[in-house]
Write an enzyme that holds these catalytic residues in place. Structure first.
Site, PDB file in Angstrom:
ATOM      1  N   THR A 249     -33.168  -0.537 -16.198  1.00 36.26           N
ATOM      2  CA  THR A 249     -33.704  -0.021 -17.461  1.00 36.26           C
ATOM      3  C   THR A 249     -35.215   0.127 -17.421  1.00 36.26           C
ATOM      4  O   THR A 249     -35.796   0.807 -18.268  1.00 36.26           O
ATOM      5  CB  THR A 249     -33.326  -0.953 -18.617  1.00 36.26           C
ATOM      6  OG1 THR A 249     -33.909  -2.243 -18.398  1.00 36.26           O
ATOM      7  CG2 THR A 249     -31.815  -1.101 -18.730  1.00 36.26           C
TER       8      THR A 249
ATOM      9  N   GLY B 209     -37.526  -2.075 -18.036  1.00 40.92           N
ATOM     10  CA  GLY B 209     -38.269  -2.919 -18.959  1.00 40.92           C
ATOM     11  C   GLY B 209     -39.167  -3.943 -18.288  1.00 40.92           C
ATOM     12  O   GLY B 209     -40.360  -4.050 -18.599  1.00 40.92           O
ATOM     13  N   THR B 210     -38.612  -4.700 -17.354  1.00 39.02           N
ATOM     14  CA  THR B 210     -39.380  -5.739 -16.668  1.00 39.02           C
ATOM     15  C   THR B 210     -40.488  -5.133 -15.817  1.00 39.02           C
ATOM     16  O   THR B 210     -41.613  -5.632 -15.785  1.00 39.02           O
ATOM     17  CB  THR B 210     -38.453  -6.600 -15.786  1.00 39.02           C
ATOM     18  OG1 THR B 210     -37.504  -7.265 -16.620  1.00 39.02           O
ATOM     19  CG2 THR B 210     -39.243  -7.649 -15.015  1.00 39.02           C
TER      20      THR B 210
ATOM     21  N   LYS C 214     -43.086 -15.057 -15.589  1.00 38.00           N
ATOM     22  CA  LYS C 214     -42.239 -14.325 -16.536  1.00 38.00           C
ATOM     23  C   LYS C 214     -41.402 -15.297 -17.347  1.00 38.00           C
ATOM     24  O   LYS C 214     -40.759 -16.182 -16.797  1.00 38.00           O
ATOM     25  CB  LYS C 214     -41.323 -13.359 -15.778  1.00 38.00           C
ATOM     26  CG  LYS C 214     -40.297 -12.653 -16.666  1.00 38.00           C
ATOM     27  CD  LYS C 214     -39.333 -11.838 -15.819  1.00 38.00           C
ATOM     28  CE  LYS C 214     -38.169 -11.352 -16.645  1.00 38.00           C
ATOM     29  NZ  LYS C 214     -37.183 -10.603 -15.849  1.00 38.00           N
TER      30      LYS C 214
ATOM     31  N   ASP D  24     -40.453 -10.258 -11.165  1.00 41.05           N
ATOM     32  CA  ASP D  24     -39.837 -11.514 -11.612  1.00 41.05           C
ATOM     33  C   ASP D  24     -39.630 -12.438 -10.422  1.00 41.05           C
ATOM     34  O   ASP D  24     -39.786 -12.041  -9.274  1.00 41.05           O
ATOM     35  CB  ASP D  24     -38.514 -11.268 -12.355  1.00 41.05           C
ATOM     36  CG  ASP D  24     -37.521 -10.473 -11.524  1.00 41.05           C
ATOM     37  OD1 ASP D  24     -37.378 -10.748 -10.317  1.00 41.05           O
ATOM     38  OD2 ASP D  24     -36.891  -9.574 -12.088  1.00 41.05           O
TER      39      ASP D  24
ATOM     40  N   ARG E 158     -38.515 -15.400 -20.578  1.00 35.45           N
ATOM     41  CA  ARG E 158     -37.636 -14.631 -21.458  1.00 35.45           C
ATOM     42  C   ARG E 158     -37.626 -15.258 -22.845  1.00 35.45           C
ATOM     43  O   ARG E 158     -37.246 -16.414 -23.026  1.00 35.45           O
ATOM     44  CB  ARG E 158     -36.216 -14.579 -20.882  1.00 35.45           C
ATOM     45  CG  ARG E 158     -35.267 -13.736 -21.716  1.00 35.45           C
ATOM     46  CD  ARG E 158     -34.013 -13.380 -20.947  1.00 35.45           C
ATOM     47  NE  ARG E 158     -34.272 -12.443 -19.854  1.00 35.45           N
ATOM     48  CZ  ARG E 158     -34.443 -11.139 -20.007  1.00 35.45           C
ATOM     49  NH1 ARG E 158     -34.404 -10.601 -21.220  1.00 35.45           N
ATOM     50  NH2 ARG E 158     -34.651 -10.370 -18.973  1.00 35.45           N
TER      51      ARG E 158
ATOM     52  N   ASP F 171     -39.521  -4.446  -5.710  1.00 37.29           N
ATOM     53  CA  ASP F 171     -38.255  -4.987  -6.204  1.00 37.29           C
ATOM     54  C   ASP F 171     -37.121  -4.271  -5.496  1.00 37.29           C
ATOM     55  O   ASP F 171     -37.322  -3.214  -4.890  1.00 37.29           O
ATOM     56  CB  ASP F 171     -38.155  -4.797  -7.720  1.00 37.29           C
ATOM     57  CG  ASP F 171     -37.278  -5.860  -8.387  1.00 37.29           C
ATOM     58  OD1 ASP F 171     -36.540  -6.561  -7.664  1.00 37.29           O
ATOM     59  OD2 ASP F 171     -37.333  -5.981  -9.624  1.00 37.29           O
TER      60      ASP F 171
END
Length: 201
Positions: free
Chosen positions: A108, A110-111, A77, A54, A79, A103
């Site tokens: 989680t 997800g990204t 990216k 991101d 949302r 990163d």
């Protein structure tokens, strides 16, 4: 992860810049890229591109790219709602390349998983991830295990425990102990801590 460019000897080490607001003592932000790059240099970087999942981590990607001397690509990216993101475009060439996603943290997953999928859909031959803090909350391990990610490098800032076994050998843990030891040594001797970030150790 950004760093404070200062030669001020600091008696304390802490985490990212916003956390400094909770302290009335000097702090230095240590950067795990120092240790991760040592391991990543063993990879074949001749046909590699580097990206962040991101926009918030582009500075980290630039830091890794400069140290590894590989080109940067950017993910567009967007949302859609609170739980869904889209990555319709990639700025830069990833076709027939190995892509390194970097990163500061994976929570989680997800990204990160979505970014890996976007890279493979655009022709990347493999997707390698390098992350500082492996939080891996909820079903993150399951997401990563069943994703298009080929290899995962994380540091030992957060113990993986049983999660390492669950990832079936696709994860490699890189210790930050040498970085912490050198920072402590420099602080004790009133030497520059920021020297660590201006030099590839």
């Amino acid at each position: 992860m950004t760093i404070a460019e200062t030669d001020r000897p600091s008696p304390w080490i802490c985490t990212p810049s916003p956390v400094r607001g909770f302290f009335d003592i000097p702090c230095d932000h240590l950067m795990a890229a120092i240790e991760l790059v040592k391991v990543l240099r063993n990879l074949d970087t001749k046909n590699m591109a580097i990206a962040s999942p991101d926009i918030g981590s582009i500075k980290i990607a630039v830091e890794f790219g400069n140290r590894l001397d590989v080109p940067l690509v950017v993910i567009d990216k967007r949302r859609v709602d609170d739980t869904k993101v889209e990555m319709p475009h990639i700025i830069g060439e990833v076709k027939d390349k190995s892509v390194l996603l970097v990163d500061d943290m994976v929570a989680t997953g997800g990204t990160l998983v979505k970014a890996a999928e976007a890279m493979k859909n655009n022709g990347a031959t493999e997707v390698i991830c390098a992350l500082t803090h492996p939080v891996l909350a909820g079903d993150a391990v399951s997401k990563i295990k069943n994703s298009m990610i080929d290899k995962l490098y994380v540091t030992d800032t957060i113990p993986l425990g049983d999660k390492k076994k669950q990832l079936d050998g696709m994860v490699e843990v890189v210790t930050v102990a040498p970085l912490l030891a050198e920072a402590i040594r420099r602080i004790h001797r009133n030497e520059s801590v920021s020297w660590l970030f201006r030099n590839n150790l």
